[in-house]
Design a protein around this motif. Structure first.
Motif, mmCIF file in Angstrom:
data_model
loop_
_atom_site.group_PDB
_atom_site.id
_atom_site.type_symbol
_atom_site.label_atom_id
_atom_site.label_comp_id
_atom_site.label_asym_id
_atom_site.label_seq_id
_atom_site.Cartn_x
_atom_site.Cartn_y
_atom_site.Cartn_z
ATOM 1 N N PHE A 93 0.836 -1.249 0.059
ATOM 2 C CA PHE A 93 -0.117 0.253 -0.058
ATOM 3 C C PHE A 93 0.892 1.121 -0.059
ATOM 4 O O PHE A 93 1.997 1.314 0.687
ATOM 5 N N GLU A 94 0.570 2.196 -1.061
ATOM 6 C CA GLU A 94 1.218 3.620 -1.054
ATOM 7 C C GLU A 94 0.247 4.476 -1.092
ATOM 8 O O GLU A 94 -0.640 4.801 -1.849
ATOM 9 N N ALA A 95 0.793 5.658 -0.081
ATOM 10 C CA ALA A 95 0.017 6.786 -0.193
ATOM 11 C C ALA A 95 -0.187 7.637 -1.342
ATOM 12 O O ALA A 95 -1.158 8.213 -1.669
ATOM 13 N N GLY A 96 1.062 7.600 -1.950
ATOM 14 C CA GLY A 96 1.198 8.383 -3.244
ATOM 15 C C GLY A 96 0.427 7.826 -4.495
ATOM 16 O O GLY A 96 -0.111 6.638 -4.176
ATOM 17 N N SER A 97 0.734 8.219 -5.537
ATOM 18 C CA SER A 97 0.126 7.833 -6.784
ATOM 19 C C SER A 97 1.124 6.815 -7.669
ATOM 20 O O SER A 97 0.930 6.393 -8.580
ATOM 21 N N GLY A 98 2.159 6.591 -6.888
ATOM 22 C CA GLY A 98 3.155 5.694 -7.519
ATOM 23 C C GLY A 98 4.190 5.200 -6.563
ATOM 24 O O GLY A 98 4.393 5.913 -5.492
ATOM 25 N N SER A 99 5.281 4.639 -6.867
ATOM 26 C CA SER A 99 6.526 4.249 -6.102
ATOM 27 C C SER A 99 7.274 5.353 -5.921
ATOM 28 O O SER A 99 7.061 6.285 -6.701
ATOM 29 N N ARG A 154 -1.259 -1.324 -4.351
ATOM 30 C CA ARG A 154 -2.231 -0.608 -4.361
ATOM 31 C C ARG A 154 -1.851 1.097 -3.992
ATOM 32 O O ARG A 154 -1.263 1.064 -3.030
ATOM 33 N N THR A 155 -1.839 1.939 -5.115
ATOM 34 C CA THR A 155 -1.435 3.072 -4.749
ATOM 35 C C THR A 155 -2.767 3.925 -4.450
ATOM 36 O O THR A 155 -3.754 3.766 -4.444
ATOM 37 N N ASP A 156 -2.342 5.386 -4.111
ATOM 38 C CA ASP A 156 -3.413 6.447 -3.306
ATOM 39 C C ASP A 156 -4.137 5.569 -2.348
ATOM 40 O O ASP A 156 -5.409 5.567 -2.255
ATOM 41 N N ALA A 157 -3.337 4.717 -1.568
ATOM 42 C CA ALA A 157 -4.116 4.049 -0.653
ATOM 43 C C ALA A 157 -3.179 4.408 0.852
ATOM 44 O O ALA A 157 -1.966 4.050 1.078
#
Length: 489
Positions: free
Chosen positions: A50-56, A197-200
């Motif tokens: 899980f990534e808070a941003g829109s990409g790595s 899962r981005t934007d998460a």
């Protein structure tokens, strides 16, 4: 429960139902999260990232893509450049660089496996040209590999460990190879079938029966409950972007106004603390002003606003800069003569504070008491003429008698010059990634790596370029492997 926060655990009894289920859940898609995901997936575990941003990327993508690597007789790049780097020398250096509370277990493990980690990176597709770039630089301007990236050749480090350059930079033209590094690792993560899962944004950890059983994550504006049968790995970065946390834990860092981070808001550290994790050395931070470009300026001397010298200027630029923060007042001065003066890098925002035909004139122009700065320069010049520096032990090749007028004082101002920083404190972990409580016991189901932890780099005065990426990638791997092999609960 209607509100979720990193500093509060959610009891499993409050979970209305699991929206997603996996074996290992990883929070944060920087270098530590990517490497944790790769290792966990290779154990056969189901992995969600899980990534808070829109990409790595995270702070890793903002870096130069440099890893601190050595030992074992030397990497291919080290040996080609004529350096034989022993594991003992690497371990000794890392112990000194880690400061008074260096983690001996992590240092020993990393030193013994540094070469194999280098090969692991290559196996993931990370390219290294293999060329050596001598001198004092911040990052290679082109696609070279090996640089001096710390204080290896400077006192007191060179007295305890045989010097060798250990900064290994990804093959990339110019500064900023961290983005390329993350693109390569992201491709490997996805190829292994990791569910990304981005934007998460992770909101809270979920506790069940005394262990971390999952997390709450906001996706499309709604909370989703994620069950992690084997555990959760925190790879969320430090807290330099959270002014309240910096003010509380590392207030000295607030003297700098240029944090290096993206989503480094301390959320993972707070989650770990909510679960009972011990956060250590939270006052420690890295800072630097890129004053070593041009290189000739290293032959100058630094004084504080009382005219006193305070360090050997041939140390790593981050060590010098961090020591500046220990000085009284809001500024320090780099003293140069006409023979070595060149305009500093524009990025550094370093101004000329005084110019004179004598050091006494510079002293007066700076408003310092008589025979303060001038006495400091006179003492330095006396010994430099003999090719030595008995006070701070600057290496002879960087000694220069400052006697060619006009003379100048360059001002590095904590408020206006470019002092970048990031935090070094974080969760206390075993080398295998388990988060420890204040009694030194592992918290079941909880792991962490990277700047959310207090790893190899934990002392601002001993940091070397490449340590964060090396620490995050290596111990991210250890955490991923440990979590992936854990028994399912």
């Amino acid at each position: 429960m209607s509100e979720f926060a990193p500093h509060r655990l959610v009891p499993a009894s409050d979970v209305p139902g699991w929206d997603l289920e996996t074996d290992v859940a990883i929070i944060g898609f920087g270098v530590a999260g990517a490497c944790a995901a790769i290792e966990a997936a290779q154990t056969g575990a189901r992995v969600m990232l899980f990534e808070a941003g829109s990409g790595s990327g995270g702070a890793s993508a903002l870096s130069g893509g440099e890893m601190y690597i050595g030992g074992g007789g030397g990497t291919d790049a080290q040996r080609a450049a004529g350096f034989e780097d022993s594991t003992e020398a690497l371990e000794a250096y890392l112990m000194m660089a880690g400061g008074p509370d260096a983690d001996a277990a992590k240092v020993k493990l990393y030193a013994s496996e540094s070469l194999s980690h280098y090969q692991w990176l290559k196996d993931q597709g990370v390219p290294y040209k293999g060329s050596f770039l001598p001198g004092k630089i911040i990052e290679p301007a082109e696609d070279d590999t090996l640089i001096w990236s710390g204080s290896e050749a400077a006192w007191p480090f060179k007295e305890a460990a045989a010097p060798a350059p250990r900064g290994h930079t990804i093959q990339f033209m110019g500064w900023g190879g961290g983005r390329k590094l993350m693109d390569i690792l992201e491709n490997r993560v996805r190829a292994l079938g990791v569910d990304v899962r981005t934007d998460a944004r992770a909101l809270s950890l979920v506790e069940e029966g005394g262990r971390i059983a999952g997390l709450v994550v906001r996706i499309d504006g709604k909370p989703h409950f994620v069950r992690a049968a084997k555990g959760v790995i925190l790879t969320t970065g430090g807290f330099c972007m959270n002014a309240d946390m910096v003010r509380r834990y590392a207030p000295e860092a607030l003297r700098s106004s240029d944090p290096i981070g993206e989503n480094d808001n301390g959320s993972g550290i707070m989650m770990g603390m909510a679960a009972g994790g011990d956060a250590i050395h939270m006052d420690e931070f890295f800072t630097t002003c890129p004053w070593i470009i041009p290189e000739s300026l290293v032959k100058g001397i630094f004084v504080n606003d009382r005219g006193q010298r305070f360090i050997n200027e041939d140390c790593y630029h981050g060590r010098v800069s961090r020591t500046m923060f220990d000085q009284p007042g809001e500024r320090v001065f780099l003293l140069v003569d006409n023979a070595i003066f060149e305009r500093p890098l524009d990025l550094a925002r370093i101004e000329i504070a005084a110019v004179g035909d004598s050091w006494e004139e510079v002293e007066r122009e700076l408003g310092m008491p008589e025979e303060t700065l001038a006495t400091t320069v006179r003492t330095f010049n006396r010994y430099a003429a003999e090719g030595r520096d008995p006070i701070y032990h600057k290496a002879p090749e960087w000694l220069k008698v400052l006697d060619q007028a006009p003379f100048a004082a360059l001002e590095l101002n904590f408020r206006t010059s470019y002092f970048s920083f990031f935090t070094l404190g974080g969760l206390n972990t075993r080398p295998s990634g388990e988060v420890l409580d204040r009694a030194g016991q592992p918290i079941p189901g909880l792991y962490a790596a990277g700047r959310a932890t207090c790893g190899l780099p934990r002392w601002g005065h001993g940091y070397s370029s490449g340590m964060s990426l090396a620490d995050g990638s290596f111990f991210g791997r250890m955490a991923g492997r440990q979590a992936g092999q854990a028994k399912t609960k």
